[in-house]
Structure formats: structure tokens, C-alpha cells
Design an enzyme around this catalytic site. Structure first.
Site, mmCIF file in Angstrom:
data_model
loop_
_atom_site.group_PDB
_atom_site.id
_atom_site.type_symbol
_atom_site.label_atom_id
_atom_site.label_comp_id
_atom_site.label_asym_id
_atom_site.label_seq_id
_atom_site.Cartn_x
_atom_site.Cartn_y
_atom_site.Cartn_z
ATOM 1 N N ARG A 82 -1.414 -10.469 -3.653
ATOM 2 C CA ARG A 82 -2.126 -9.679 -2.730
ATOM 3 C C ARG A 82 -3.149 -10.617 -1.986
ATOM 4 N NH1 ARG A 82 -5.232 -4.913 -5.473
ATOM 5 N NH2 ARG A 82 -6.732 -6.504 -6.151
ATOM 6 N N LYS A 184 -7.512 -7.115 0.886
ATOM 7 C CA LYS A 184 -8.861 -7.074 0.193
ATOM 8 C C LYS A 184 -9.871 -7.979 0.899
ATOM 9 C CE LYS A 184 -10.298 -6.391 -4.518
ATOM 10 N NZ LYS A 184 -10.412 -4.950 -4.293
ATOM 11 N N GLU A 220 -8.652 6.718 0.559
ATOM 12 C CA GLU A 220 -9.344 6.310 -0.860
ATOM 13 C C GLU A 220 -10.670 6.103 -0.568
ATOM 14 O OE1 GLU A 220 -8.578 2.040 -1.769
ATOM 15 O OE2 GLU A 220 -8.012 1.596 0.091
HETATM 16 C C1 LIG Z 1 -9.892 -3.809 -5.077
HETATM 17 C C2 LIG Z 1 -9.843 -2.480 -4.518
HETATM 18 C C3 LIG Z 1 -9.203 -1.468 -4.998
HETATM 19 C C4 LIG Z 1 -8.712 -1.533 -6.626
HETATM 20 O O1 LIG Z 1 -7.582 -2.389 -6.668
HETATM 21 P P1 LIG Z 1 -7.453 -2.889 -8.209
HETATM 22 O O2 LIG Z 1 -6.296 -4.213 -8.090
HETATM 23 O O3 LIG Z 1 -7.084 -1.914 -8.999
HETATM 24 O O4 LIG Z 1 -8.727 -3.473 -8.854
HETATM 25 C C5 LIG Z 1 -9.139 -0.305 -4.547
HETATM 26 N N1 LIG Z 1 -9.510 0.041 -3.259
HETATM 27 C C6 LIG Z 1 -10.001 -1.078 -2.597
HETATM 28 C C7 LIG Z 1 -10.320 -0.829 -1.158
HETATM 29 C C8 LIG Z 1 -10.246 -2.043 -2.952
HETATM 30 O O5 LIG Z 1 -10.809 -3.174 -2.431
#
Ligand SMILES: *Cc1c(COP(=O)(O)O)cnc(C)c1O
Length: 341
Positions: A82, A184, A220
Site C-alpha cells: 500500500r 495513505k 468511510e
Molecule cells: C489507515 C486507514 C484505515 C484503516 O486501514 P488499516 O489498514 O485497517 O489500518 C482506514 N481508513 C483510512 C482513511 C486510513 O487512513
């Protein structure tokens, strides 16, 4: 190895420096060999790309102690991948995936005294990140980058049980169509700060973001993906190009299907149908799943039948199964658990 004298079960989620962190620098088109360092401070030029144009990405994961006493991490290869995707989108050089996993292992091993013991509920949070480090004043990608991994012990997410939270439908957008919602990057968080502060001021724990194009579909929260459970026990998660592909959510869907024999669906979820679900949860590394008891849409309460006292039954099964896999009590799918020592 002697553990540090820390009151593990009363730790919060704050930064506590540990002994070692990993650093690798990118210059003249190549990453150097990388090293562990004791220096927790970063010194960069006043005009560094990250400071001017926010060229920075990160990952989040945790190391913890299993029932049989090993220190492990959960699916670090997916974080590595990722981060490569995030780097590409922000015109940053990819940090090689195998080296990412190796760096994480080195940091955890060097800070093993800070990995909380089994049963404490606490974990060692690991933060890999990368930023443009050389001076950039015209808008363009930096030429030099730094990749770092630090770790910090964090307390149990749920102290005294997982209480369902109340969230609001947010009037701000998190991610533009064809934007950066799926990576991210720090920029996605900078612009969410105002929305979360205003949610808290109004008494809500989190924001439910809708798709920016039509404002009819669930995306989300600021830092976690949604899972919903239908009244006939189907597990549903929103499908969208502008949500961050949570590793926890992907793992939970696999668990739902392969371990619990539930039907799973990844599809567009309309705000209008949220009232018909039986359970709702937020998933991410930190909490695994936080149950949502109520969504407030501009004064209209959408209450899930699981209520405000405890996790819904399917959410609980998902939570128990995934945490059981992580802690070594339930056999893990091939490659999910990465043993460090
Ligand atoms: C990091 C993150 C998540 C959760 O991801 P995981 O890999 O399960 O920790 C969900 N939404 C956003 C916007 C994120 O930055």
C-alpha cells in the site's frame, strides 16, 4: 530480554519514544542501505518538499505478543504494498516492499522491550513514513526523500469493553472523485482535522463521510472503513475508488466468508439504506472493529438494533475471530502472521 517498566494496561494512544528507529535516504535516484538510529529528531531544510507541499505518506501497523510468547506483526507485506501505491500517486520513489518488511522487523526487534506482554491488550504501534526532504520552491516532486520507521507503545483500544459510538453524517467531504482518498497520505488527514474537531464539539465520536460526487453513498470515517451487517447476517462493505483500502477490513471479509461461513458483499452502500442494517462497525488497525450504535443524519437518528451497550453479535464474532487469529489462538491463513522473534 527485560520488558520496560510501563503500566501497559493504562497506556493511552500517545507518542512515547523507544530506543531505535530505522532511516533510509533516497538521493541521486537510489535508496541507501538504511540503518537503525537512536536519534528521534529529523533535521531538514526549511524549504523541504514535505514542509511546503505536503509530500508525505505513511503506514500504521502493530507488533504484539502472542499467547505462546512470540512477537509478531500482522500482514506487513500489505502495508508495504500500500505504501508503494501511495508513493506512486504522490510522485515519490517506491521503497522496496521486501526492504519495508525488513525495516519493520529490525525496529520491532530493536525495541522488543517495549512490545507489551500478551494479555495486556496493549501493542507496539509501528509508523513507517516517507517524505520529500530536499528544498522545493517551484511546485514539483522533491529529488530526495527520507523513509523512516519508528515505534511507540500504545494502550488497549477498548478500556473496560467496546462501547458503541455515535457518529454523524458529515457535511465536509473527505475525498474527491479521482483524488487521493485511496492512498495513505498526510494531506488526507490535515483536511479532516476541522471536520473531526467540529464533530467532537457537537458531541459525536466520528464523521461518516459520503461520496463527494453525489453525497448519497457511504464512504468511510476519517481513519476507518465501514462494515455493516444485514438483518439476515450478510456482511456488507462499501465499494468505492475513494476509500482507503483497509487491511483490517479486507481481513475481516475473508474471516467472515472463510471462517464464519457468512455471505459477504463489497458494493455501493447508499445512506438511505443504512437504517436497514442490523449492525455497523468501523475497522482499522487500532481498534480492529469499533461498534457504531447510532448514526445521526442532520437531526435524524439512525439506530442499529445492536444498541448502545455492546457490539452486535456478528460484529463480535468477527472481532473475536480476527483477534484470535492475530493472537495465535486460532490458526491463521498462510502468510498473515509475520513472526519477528
Ligand atoms: C489507515 C486507514 C484505515 C484503516 O486501514 P488499516 O489498514 O485497517 O489500518 C482506514 N481508513 C483510512 C482513511 C486510513 O487512513
Amino acid at each position: 530480554m527485560d520488558k520496560k517498566n510501563i503500566d501497559w494496561s493504562n497506556l493511552g494512544f500517545g507518542y512515547i519514544p523507544t530506543e531505535k528507529r530505522y532511516v533510509s535516504n533516497y538521493k541521486d535516484g537510489a535508496w541507501d542501505e538504511g540503518t537503525l538510529t537512536s536519534d528521534a529528531n529529523v533535521v531538514i531544510n526549511e524549504c523541504a518538499g514535505v514542509l511546503q507541499y505536503a509530500q508525505t505518506i505513511f503506514e500504521g501497523m502493530k507488533a504484539y505478543t502472542t499467547e505462546d510468547g512470540h512477537i509478531v506483526t500482522f500482514r506487513p507485506d500489505l502495508n508495504a504494498k500500500r505504501m508503494v501505491d501511495s508513493a506512486r500517486r504522490l510522485e515519490m520513489p517506491a521503497f522496496p516492499e521486501d526492504r519495508f518488511v525488513e525495516a519493520v522487523k529490525q525496529v520491532v526487534e530493536a525495541n522488543a522491550a517495549y512490545v507489551p506482554p500478551y494479555g495486556s491488550g496493549a501493542t507496539l504501534y509501528i509508523r513507517p513514513y516517507m517524505f520529500g526532504s530536499n528544498p522545493v520552491i517551484g511546485v514539483k516532486p522533491a529529488d530526495e526523500y527520507q523513509f523512516r520507521v519508528f515505534s511507540t507503545p500504545v494502550g488497549p483500544y477498548f478500556k473496560g469493553g467496546a462501547k458503541p459510538i455515535t457518529i454523524r453524517v458529515c457535511d465536509f467531504d473527505r475525498a474527491a472523485p479521482h483524488g487521493t482518498g485511496h492512498i495513505k497520505a498526510g494531506l488526507n488527514y490535515a483536511m479532516s482535522l476541522h471536520a473531526i474537531m467540529s464533530a467532537h464539539e457537537e458531541g459525536y465520536d466520528e464523521n461518516m463521510y459520503l461520496d463527494a460526487a453525489t453525497r448519497t453513498k457511504v464512504e468511510e470515517t476519517g481513519g476507518a472503513n465501514f462494515i455493516f451487517v444485514t438483518k439476515d447476517n450478510k456482511v456488507v462493505t462499501p465499494k468505492s475508488d475513494t476509500i482507503l483500502p483497509s487491511i483490517t477490513r479486507r481481513s475481516l471479509l475473508y474471516v467472515a466468508e472463510k471462517y464464519l461461513g457468512l455471505e459477504v458483499e463489497e458494493r455501493e452502500v447508499y445512506l438511505d439504506e443504512v437504517k436497514d442494517f442490523a449492525e455497523c462497525g468501523l475497522c482499522g488497525t487500532a481498534a480492529v472493529i469499533s461498534p457504531v450504535g447510532k448514526v445521526v443524519d442532520h437531526g435524524r437518528d439512525i439506530c442499529f438494533q445492536s444498541g448502545m451497550d455492546e457490539m452486535g453479535p456478528i460484529t463480535k464474532k468477527l472481532y473475536d475471530t480476527l483477534t484470535g487469529i492475530q493472537m495465535g489462538q486460532i490458526e491463521a491463513p498462510e502468510g498473515w502472521i509475520c513472526q519477528i522473534c
